[in-house]
Design an enzyme around this catalytic site. Structure first.
Site, PDB file in Angstrom:
ATOM      1  N   ASP A 214      47.902 109.771  27.318  1.00  0.00           N
ATOM      2  CA  ASP A 214      49.322 109.544  27.578  1.00  0.00           C
ATOM      3  C   ASP A 214      49.642 108.124  27.127  1.00  0.00           C
ATOM      4  OD1 ASP A 214      51.597 110.544  30.085  1.00  0.00           O
ATOM      5  OD2 ASP A 214      51.827 108.820  28.772  1.00  0.00           O
ATOM      6  N   GLU A 240      50.295 112.034  23.756  1.00  0.00           N
ATOM      7  CA  GLU A 240      51.564 112.195  24.463  1.00  0.00           C
ATOM      8  C   GLU A 240      52.427 110.943  24.387  1.00  0.00           C
ATOM      9  OE1 GLU A 240      51.436 114.115  28.287  1.00  0.00           O
ATOM     10  OE2 GLU A 240      52.952 112.765  29.107  1.00  0.00           O
ATOM     11  N   GLU A 268      59.299 113.610  28.599  1.00  0.00           N
ATOM     12  CA  GLU A 268      59.552 113.292  30.014  1.00  0.00           C
ATOM     13  C   GLU A 268      60.724 112.320  30.188  1.00  0.00           C
ATOM     14  OE1 GLU A 268      55.504 111.556  30.501  1.00  0.00           O
ATOM     15  OE2 GLU A 268      56.525 110.100  31.770  1.00  0.00           O
ATOM     16  N   ASP A 291      61.071 116.328  32.697  1.00  0.00           N
ATOM     17  CA  ASP A 291      60.907 116.156  34.138  1.00  0.00           C
ATOM     18  C   ASP A 291      62.150 116.745  34.796  1.00  0.00           C
ATOM     19  OD1 ASP A 291      59.419 113.938  36.333  1.00  0.00           O
ATOM     20  OD2 ASP A 291      61.293 114.955  36.810  1.00  0.00           O
ATOM     21  N   HIS A 318      56.854 117.549  33.059  1.00  0.00           N
ATOM     22  CA  HIS A 318      56.221 116.348  33.608  1.00  0.00           C
ATOM     23  C   HIS A 318      56.090 116.544  35.114  1.00  0.00           C
ATOM     24  CE1 HIS A 318      56.725 112.263  35.466  1.00  0.00           C
ATOM     25  NE2 HIS A 318      55.625 112.138  34.757  1.00  0.00           N
ATOM     26  N   GLU A 338      51.351 120.188  35.227  1.00  0.00           N
ATOM     27  CA  GLU A 338      50.732 118.867  35.411  1.00  0.00           C
ATOM     28  C   GLU A 338      50.624 118.549  36.890  1.00  0.00           C
ATOM     29  OE1 GLU A 338      52.893 115.466  33.884  1.00  0.00           O
ATOM     30  OE2 GLU A 338      51.247 114.104  34.347  1.00  0.00           O
TER      31      GLU A 338
HETATM   32  C1  LIG Z   1      50.235 108.130  33.630  1.00  0.00           C
HETATM   33  C2  LIG Z   1      51.451 107.766  32.813  1.00  0.00           C
HETATM   34  O1  LIG Z   1      51.281 106.422  32.383  1.00  0.00           O
HETATM   35  C3  LIG Z   1      52.726 107.837  33.611  1.00  0.00           C
HETATM   36  O2  LIG Z   1      52.629 107.007  34.744  1.00  0.00           O
HETATM   37  C4  LIG Z   1      53.044 109.245  34.035  1.00  0.00           C
HETATM   38  O3  LIG Z   1      54.045 109.260  35.000  1.00  0.00           O
HETATM   39  C5  LIG Z   1      53.597 110.170  32.966  1.00  0.00           C
HETATM   40  O4  LIG Z   1      53.651 109.638  31.683  1.00  0.00           O
HETATM   41  C6  LIG Z   1      52.877 111.498  32.967  1.00  0.00           C
HETATM   42  O5  LIG Z   1      52.879 112.167  31.919  1.00  0.00           O
HETATM   43  O6  LIG Z   1      52.379 111.870  34.058  1.00  0.00           O
HETATM   44 MG   LIG Z   2      53.586 111.218  30.206  1.00  0.00          MG
END
Ligand SMILES: C[C@H](O)[C@H](O)[C@@H](O)[C@@H](O)C(=O)O
Ligand SMILES: [Mg+2]
Length: 395
Positions: A214, A240, A268, A291, A318, A338
């Site tokens: 990510d 990602e 997201e 999200d 997300h 997720e």
């Molecule tokens: C883990 C990532 O840095 C973000 O904090 C997270 O919230 C998001 O990008 C994810 O895809 O879960």
């Molecule tokens: Mg992410």
């Protein structure tokens, strides 16, 4: 039988975890060194809270009906969200039947277009929309997923997001998504460290466990391309959110540049059917990740998902706790979900929006039976121990 009408709308903010899950305080992995667009400034590299990733806080929206039923939802939005709800959007809800979610959504979006369209205003509309779905489902005595057409699967399967895919594999998750630590400002040394961390994790989990990176908007096209090429030999399944959410052109180029078989994902921080139409029609990604608490809510995610389905593009929301679970349960083109590992060391499964929601269902063995969602609405309660603040009570 006439449906109840909405009699009151209330908006609160709360700090310390909850829907603003980046608001965790010191010592949590999610506030450790993770590459971001601010990583080019060394003073903002060590912790994302240093540049304000947790500045908003959680927005809690309550909608009360004439029969006394109260629906609620939580998202990222804080005091700004409270203002938008109580000083602007509430007028489109009060007095309306609880069934008229589409009408209320359209008026909220159209009336705020001159200052909204994306970002915290769409987070806020999403929070109101989710509260309306919670309210309608409670009035009807059904879980939200039953109002969305019912389940297409008996259980949800999850990948885990966090720095310990090795532990996630032992817990039964289908894959592990790691936050990328180093951005382009750390040059070749940082890139080598990113690849070495992936290689070490691949050695730890073996060949068949999904591993993803990510990149949280931190990269440029060249760096993302080189990371993808280097990641290929370590079985990187997807890369990602490499680029700015506004760089649709960059994503389209990246998707052509990555090695065959590697997936490019994003979404997201995108909002509305129009934003996702751009991602889909410009060929930006292989999976979209809206999200539901930020893209416009369930009412908008239904539209986004149908559009993606027509493009044969999976929709893997997300992580947003029950708000995405009730949706994923009902969509064939959402084959997995997720789960964000919100324990400080990512070493155990805890509720994603801890401590704000009670009764949040948790995956066991990386899976969650849809029957665990069988309570009215989204099936969660606000934790009375969490102090809510209402900054803009109705005038
Ligand atoms: C883990 C990532 O840095 C973000 O904090 C997270 O919230 C998001 O990008 C994810 O895809 O879960
Ligand atoms: Mg992410």
């Amino acid at each position: 039988m006439p449906m109840p009408t909405i009699t009151a709308v209330r908006a609160f903010t709360v700090r310390g975890g909850g829907a603003d899950y980046h608001d965790q305080g010191d010592g949590h992995w999610i506030d450790g060194q993770i590459a971001t667009p601010m990583s080019r400034y060394p003073e903002y590299r060590a912790k994302r809270s240093s540049f304000g990733l947790n500045v908003l806080g959680t927005l809690v929206v309550e909608v009360e009906a004439s029969d006394g039923t109260v629906g609620f939802a939580v998202t990222t939005g804080g005091e700004i969200g409270c203002f938008v709800v109580e000083r602007h959007l509430a007028r489109f809800l009060v007095g309306r039947p609880v069934t008229e979610i589409e009408r209320m959504w359209d008026q909220m979006y159209a009336a705020s277009q001159f200052y909204g369209r994306k970002g915290v205003v769409l987070n806020t509309i999403s929070g109101v929309d989710l509260a309306l779905w919670d309210l309608l489902a409670k009035v009807r005595g059904e879980p939200v997923y039953q109002l969305l057409g019912g389940a297409v699967r008996d259980e949800l399967v999850f990948y885990a997001t966090g720095p310990r895919p090795d532990l996630a594999k032992k817990m039964g998750f289908i894959g592990g998504k790691m936050p990328l630590k180093h951005g382009p400002a750390e040059r070749e040394e940082g890139l080598r460290a990113n690849v070495a961390a992936l290689a070490a994790m691949r050695d730890a989990v073996g060949d068949d466990f999904w591993l993803m990176y990510d990149c949280w908007m931190a990269l440029d096209l060249d760096y993302a391309t080189r990371l993808a090429i280097a990641g290929r030999e370590h079985g990187l399944k997807w890369i990602e959110e490499c680029l700015s959410p506004d760089d649709y052109w960059g994503y389209a180029a990246l998707r052509k540049a990555v090695p065959a078989g590697m997936l490019v994902t994003t979404g997201e921080h995108e909002a509305t059917r129009w934003g996702f139409r751009l991602l889909l029609e410009m060929g930006c990604c292989d999976i979209i990740q809206p999200d539901v608490g930020w893209c416009g809510g369930l009412t908008e995610l239904i539209k986004i998902s149908a559009l993606a389905d027509a493009h044969a593009c999976p929709v893997i929301p997300h992580g947003s706790s029950v708000y995405s679970y009730h949706f994923v349960a009902t969509r064939p083109n959402s084959p997995f979900a997720e789960f964000l590992m919100m324990a400080p060391e990512a070493d155990r499964v805890v509720p994603m929006f801890h401590p704000l929601l009670l009764d949040e269902p948790l995956p066991e063995g990386g899976r969650l039976k849809v029957s665990a969602l069988d309570r009215p609405g989204f099936g969660v309660r606000l934790n009375p121990d969490c102090a809510l603040h209402r900054p803009y009570p109705a005038a």
